[in-house]
Write a protein that holds these residues in place. Structure first.
Motif, PDB file in Angstrom:
ATOM      1  N   LYS A  31       1.486   2.270  -5.769  1.00  0.00           N
ATOM      2  CA  LYS A  31       1.508   3.069  -6.993  1.00  0.00           C
ATOM      3  C   LYS A  31       2.603   2.634  -7.948  1.00  0.00           C
ATOM      4  O   LYS A  31       3.663   2.174  -7.527  1.00  0.00           O
ATOM      5  CB  LYS A  31       1.717   4.536  -6.634  1.00  0.00           C
ATOM      6  CG  LYS A  31       0.604   5.116  -5.797  1.00  0.00           C
ATOM      7  CD  LYS A  31       0.887   6.556  -5.451  1.00  0.00           C
ATOM      8  CE  LYS A  31      -0.249   7.119  -4.598  1.00  0.00           C
ATOM      9  NZ  LYS A  31       0.014   8.496  -4.193  1.00  0.00           N
ATOM     10  N   TYR A  44      -2.783   2.369  -7.842  1.00  0.00           N
ATOM     11  CA  TYR A  44      -2.797   3.488  -8.778  1.00  0.00           C
ATOM     12  C   TYR A  44      -1.712   3.209  -9.814  1.00  0.00           C
ATOM     13  O   TYR A  44      -0.525   3.212  -9.493  1.00  0.00           O
ATOM     14  CB  TYR A  44      -2.509   4.809  -8.060  1.00  0.00           C
ATOM     15  CG  TYR A  44      -2.511   5.998  -9.004  1.00  0.00           C
ATOM     16  CD1 TYR A  44      -3.684   6.688  -9.261  1.00  0.00           C
ATOM     17  CD2 TYR A  44      -1.353   6.399  -9.647  1.00  0.00           C
ATOM     18  CE1 TYR A  44      -3.694   7.763 -10.138  1.00  0.00           C
ATOM     19  CE2 TYR A  44      -1.356   7.473 -10.531  1.00  0.00           C
ATOM     20  CZ  TYR A  44      -2.528   8.151 -10.765  1.00  0.00           C
ATOM     21  OH  TYR A  44      -2.540   9.208 -11.640  1.00  0.00           O
ATOM     22  N   LYS A  56      -5.329  -4.285  -6.592  1.00  0.00           N
ATOM     23  CA  LYS A  56      -6.260  -4.166  -5.478  1.00  0.00           C
ATOM     24  C   LYS A  56      -6.920  -2.787  -5.553  1.00  0.00           C
ATOM     25  O   LYS A  56      -6.511  -1.922  -6.324  1.00  0.00           O
ATOM     26  CB  LYS A  56      -5.528  -4.335  -4.148  1.00  0.00           C
ATOM     27  CG  LYS A  56      -4.837  -5.699  -4.010  1.00  0.00           C
ATOM     28  CD  LYS A  56      -5.781  -6.859  -4.170  1.00  0.00           C
ATOM     29  CE  LYS A  56      -6.550  -7.131  -2.901  1.00  0.00           C
ATOM     30  NZ  LYS A  56      -7.450  -8.274  -2.994  1.00  0.00           N
ATOM     31  N   SER A  88      -6.785  -0.183  -3.789  1.00  0.00           N
ATOM     32  CA  SER A  88      -5.937   0.970  -3.477  1.00  0.00           C
ATOM     33  C   SER A  88      -4.858   1.235  -4.529  1.00  0.00           C
ATOM     34  O   SER A  88      -4.116   2.212  -4.429  1.00  0.00           O
ATOM     35  CB  SER A  88      -5.269   0.767  -2.117  1.00  0.00           C
ATOM     36  OG  SER A  88      -4.495  -0.429  -2.136  1.00  0.00           O
ATOM     37  N   LYS A 127       0.806  -1.221   0.000  1.00  0.00           N
ATOM     38  CA  LYS A 127       0.000   0.000   0.000  1.00  0.00           C
ATOM     39  C   LYS A 127       0.839   1.271   0.000  1.00  0.00           C
ATOM     40  O   LYS A 127       0.469   2.253  -0.624  1.00  0.00           O
ATOM     41  CB  LYS A 127      -0.926   0.015   1.223  1.00  0.00           C
ATOM     42  CG  LYS A 127      -2.359  -0.122   0.870  1.00  0.00           C
ATOM     43  CD  LYS A 127      -3.230   0.010   2.082  1.00  0.00           C
ATOM     44  CE  LYS A 127      -4.659  -0.172   1.624  1.00  0.00           C
ATOM     45  NZ  LYS A 127      -5.608  -0.216   2.682  1.00  0.00           N
ATOM     46  N   GLU A 143      -0.898  -2.964  -4.571  1.00  0.00           N
ATOM     47  CA  GLU A 143      -1.768  -2.227  -3.664  1.00  0.00           C
ATOM     48  C   GLU A 143      -1.359  -0.761  -3.680  1.00  0.00           C
ATOM     49  O   GLU A 143      -2.121   0.102  -3.344  1.00  0.00           O
ATOM     50  CB  GLU A 143      -1.650  -2.762  -2.237  1.00  0.00           C
ATOM     51  CG  GLU A 143      -2.233  -4.134  -2.041  1.00  0.00           C
ATOM     52  CD  GLU A 143      -2.132  -4.591  -0.605  1.00  0.00           C
ATOM     53  OE1 GLU A 143      -3.183  -4.661   0.056  1.00  0.00           O
ATOM     54  OE2 GLU A 143      -1.012  -4.865  -0.141  1.00  0.00           O
TER      55      GLU A 143
END
Length: 137
Positions: free
Chosen positions: A74, A92, A88, A90, A56, A72
């Motif tokens: 970027k 990007y 996922k 989250s 994340k 998860e």
């Protein structure tokens, strides 16, 4: 206890995972036969025959070549995978993506040009054979 030969064989058969921890920034190129987990920041190029996981808090800017990737966090750049790209909610992702398969959860941001390079499945025409065309002289 172990002979030198047995030790080396055990190391060769052990799956390796490379970790870029949260709070770590790496600038440069990485190459490995093992898996990668990125929870920090990587600016550069990664090439692996293993799996890539971007947590994340992870951010990867550059190029990524591998088998499968699970995001998860970027990504910005060019992503080339022979297997599956999993995003996922989250995640990007922006840039250019070439992948065999794509799995996207609702909520993920996927702003890319994308090419799917999987195996082409022949569509079944409801079990019916395609009619042969007649040729006339």
């Amino acid at each position: 206890m172990f002979s030198e030969k047995k030790k080396n064989k055990m190391v060769e058969n052990t799956p390796h995972q490379n970790i870029i921890a949260q709070g770590t920034k790496f600038v440069g190129d990485l190459s490995s036969a093992g898996d990668f987990r990125i929870d920090g920041t990587v600016e550069g190029n990664i090439k692996t025959s293993g799996k890539i996981v971007v947590g994340k808090e992870g951010f990867l800017k550059g190029t990524l070549q591998g088998t499968d990737a699970y995001f998860e966090g970027k990504f910005s750049g060019k992503l080339t995978l022979s297997g599956t790209l999993t995003l996922k909610a989250s995640a990007y992702i922006e840039g250019e993506v070439i992948a065999g398969k794509l799995a996207v959860e609702p909520g993920a941001t996927f702003n890319v040009t994308c090419v799917m390079k999987g195996t082409v499945k022949e569509m079944n025409n409801g079990g019916k054979r395609k009619p042969e065309t007649e040729k006339t002289a």
